[in-house]
Motif scaffolding. Structure first.
Motif, PDB file in Angstrom:
ATOM      1  N   ASP A   1     -16.298 126.211  12.346  1.00 29.39           N
ATOM      2  CA  ASP A   1     -17.082 125.103  11.826  1.00 29.39           C
ATOM      3  C   ASP A   1     -18.292 125.693  11.126  1.00 29.39           C
ATOM      4  OD1 ASP A   1     -17.759 122.576  11.250  1.00 29.39           O
ATOM      5  OD2 ASP A   1     -17.633 121.827  13.301  1.00 29.39           O
TER       6      ASP A   1
ATOM      7  N   LYS B   1     -15.590 119.250   2.034  1.00 29.53           N
ATOM      8  CA  LYS B   1     -14.224 119.298   2.572  1.00 29.53           C
ATOM      9  C   LYS B   1     -13.200 118.866   1.550  1.00 29.53           C
ATOM     10  CE  LYS B   1     -14.803 119.041   7.505  1.00 29.53           C
ATOM     11  NZ  LYS B   1     -14.780 118.240   8.710  1.00 29.53           N
TER      12      LYS B   1
ATOM     13  N   GLY C   1     -11.911 122.093   4.115  1.00 29.18           N
ATOM     14  CA  GLY C   1     -11.296 121.614   5.355  1.00 29.18           C
ATOM     15  C   GLY C   1     -10.407 122.674   5.975  1.00 29.18           C
ATOM     16  N   ARG C   2      -9.909 123.574   5.128  1.00 30.86           N
ATOM     17  CA  ARG C   2      -9.032 124.648   5.611  1.00 30.86           C
ATOM     18  C   ARG C   2      -9.515 125.971   5.025  1.00 30.86           C
ATOM     19  NH1 ARG C   2      -3.637 124.177   7.383  1.00 30.86           N
ATOM     20  NH2 ARG C   2      -2.573 126.171   7.268  1.00 30.86           N
ATOM     21  N   LEU C   3      -9.749 126.933   5.904  1.00 35.44           N
ATOM     22  CA  LEU C   3     -10.278 128.215   5.425  1.00 35.44           C
ATOM     23  C   LEU C   3      -9.149 129.155   5.027  1.00 35.44           C
ATOM     24  CD1 LEU C   3     -13.056 128.854   8.091  1.00 35.44           C
ATOM     25  CD2 LEU C   3     -13.332 127.974   5.791  1.00 35.44           C
ATOM     26  N   ARG C   4      -9.435 129.982   4.023  1.00 33.25           N
ATOM     27  CA  ARG C   4      -8.446 130.977   3.603  1.00 33.25           C
ATOM     28  C   ARG C   4      -8.664 132.292   4.337  1.00 33.25           C
ATOM     29  NH1 ARG C   4      -9.227 126.904   1.048  1.00 33.25           N
ATOM     30  NH2 ARG C   4      -7.652 126.008  -0.291  1.00 33.25           N
TER      31      ARG C   4
ATOM     32  N   MET D   1     -10.295 127.948  15.188  1.00 35.27           N
ATOM     33  CA  MET D   1     -11.017 126.912  14.448  1.00 35.27           C
ATOM     34  C   MET D   1     -12.443 127.364  14.191  1.00 35.27           C
ATOM     35  SD  MET D   1      -9.452 123.954  13.828  1.00 35.27           S
ATOM     36  CE  MET D   1     -10.608 122.621  14.007  1.00 35.27           C
TER      37      MET D   1
ATOM     38  N   ARG E   1     -12.483 121.771  -0.971  1.00 36.41           N
ATOM     39  CA  ARG E   1     -11.341 122.131  -0.103  1.00 36.41           C
ATOM     40  C   ARG E   1     -11.742 123.034   1.067  1.00 36.41           C
ATOM     41  NH1 ARG E   1      -6.489 121.352  -3.205  1.00 36.41           N
ATOM     42  NH2 ARG E   1      -6.997 119.558  -4.475  1.00 36.41           N
TER      43      ARG E   1
ATOM     44  N   ARG F   1      -9.798 134.379   7.666  1.00 39.63           N
ATOM     45  CA  ARG F   1      -9.687 134.024   9.072  1.00 39.63           C
ATOM     46  C   ARG F   1     -10.787 134.606   9.957  1.00 39.63           C
ATOM     47  NH1 ARG F   1      -7.353 129.496   9.328  1.00 39.63           N
ATOM     48  NH2 ARG F   1      -5.692 129.419   7.814  1.00 39.63           N
TER      49      ARG F   1
END
Ligand code: SF4
Length: 240
Positions: free
Chosen positions: A3, A195, A201-204, A1, A199, A206
């Motif tokens: 932030d 978010k 809220g989810r990362l592409r 995760m 978009r 890593r």
């Protein structure tokens, strides 16, 4: 995760810095220090106050801000409150000159009751200090049931950064703090936009570097959108 704590100019809702971190409090708090140092070097900005939520209201963080002359407009993280109806630490008055607390019955709670000739044994001001009332005073006290019903005498702890926490508590009573909390809502709207619309809220990507790049690009897009509103493009006249 991951932030993305960010520093935002609340006058214009422009993101002035962003730093990708792991989604744990210590990392997020550490990133604030990094960003404050960075925006001072890169933009010459030395904020006079910092507005943040209670995740940033720990003693060390507040101590760091106050030591740097930045007013913390941050709710204090305080676990000293009691749930059983007995008096909590805030009911006791701090007496800095004598390094003691005064209880609601006017009795002192001291860390040491001896005068040490050896300076190495005196209070260091580091770590957590314990203060205690005299046992025989508490035993005869009419308010004992409200204060320390299960103990022989009342004890209170004081953290190393309690002075800075008190600065934050005093600020929380001001009108400026109410305004700051309203501004914080503005910042939360900004994050909601990042978010939901961008978009994020989810990362592409890593890895930490990839996450940082994504946050940086999203912040840039958000700032361009904001700047376009502040400085609208001049209307082009159509040729006949
Ligand atoms: S119990 Fe002790 S510390 Fe508590 S109010 Fe009474 S005298 Fe003060």
């Amino acid at each position: 995760m991951k932030d993305a704590p960010a520093r935002i100019d609340t006058d214009h809702s422009v993101i002035v810095d962003v730093e990708g971190t792991r989604s744990i409090r210590q990392a997020e708090v550490g990133s604030v220090r990094t960003m404050l140092d960075r925006i001072k070097v890169q933009h010459g900005i030395d904020p006079e106050r910092l507005i943040a939520d209670s995740a940033y209201g720990s003693g060390p963080m507040l101590g760091w801000l106050v030591g740097r002359d930045i007013k913390p407009h941050i709710p204090v993280l305080d676990k000293a409150g009691r749930t059983d109806g007995t008096w909590s630490r805030t009911d006791f008055e701090w007496d800095p000159e004598n390094n003691q607390y005064i209880c609601p019955e006017g009795e002192p709670l001291k860390q040491f009751r001896r005068n040490y000739s050896d300076p190495n044994r005196k209070p260091t001001g580091k770590g957590v200090a314990k203060y205690q009332a005299l046992k025989h005073t508490c035993q005869a006290c009419p308010s004992k049931m409200k204060c320390c019903p299960k103990a022989d005498a009342r004890k209170i702890t004081r953290e190393e950064h309690e002075d800075a926490r008190q600065v934050a508590r005093d600020i929380a009573k001001t009108k400026q703090y109410v305004i700051s909390m309203r501004l914080r809502k503005k910042v939360e709207m900004l994050f909601a936009h990042l978010k939901r619309i961008l978009r994020l809220g989810r990362l592409r990507l890593r890895c930490p570097c990839g996450a940082n790049d994504e946050f940086l690009l999203a912040a840039t897009a958000q700032n361009l959108r904001k700047l376009a509103k502040i400085f609208p493009a001049p209307q082009q006249s159509r040729k006949a």
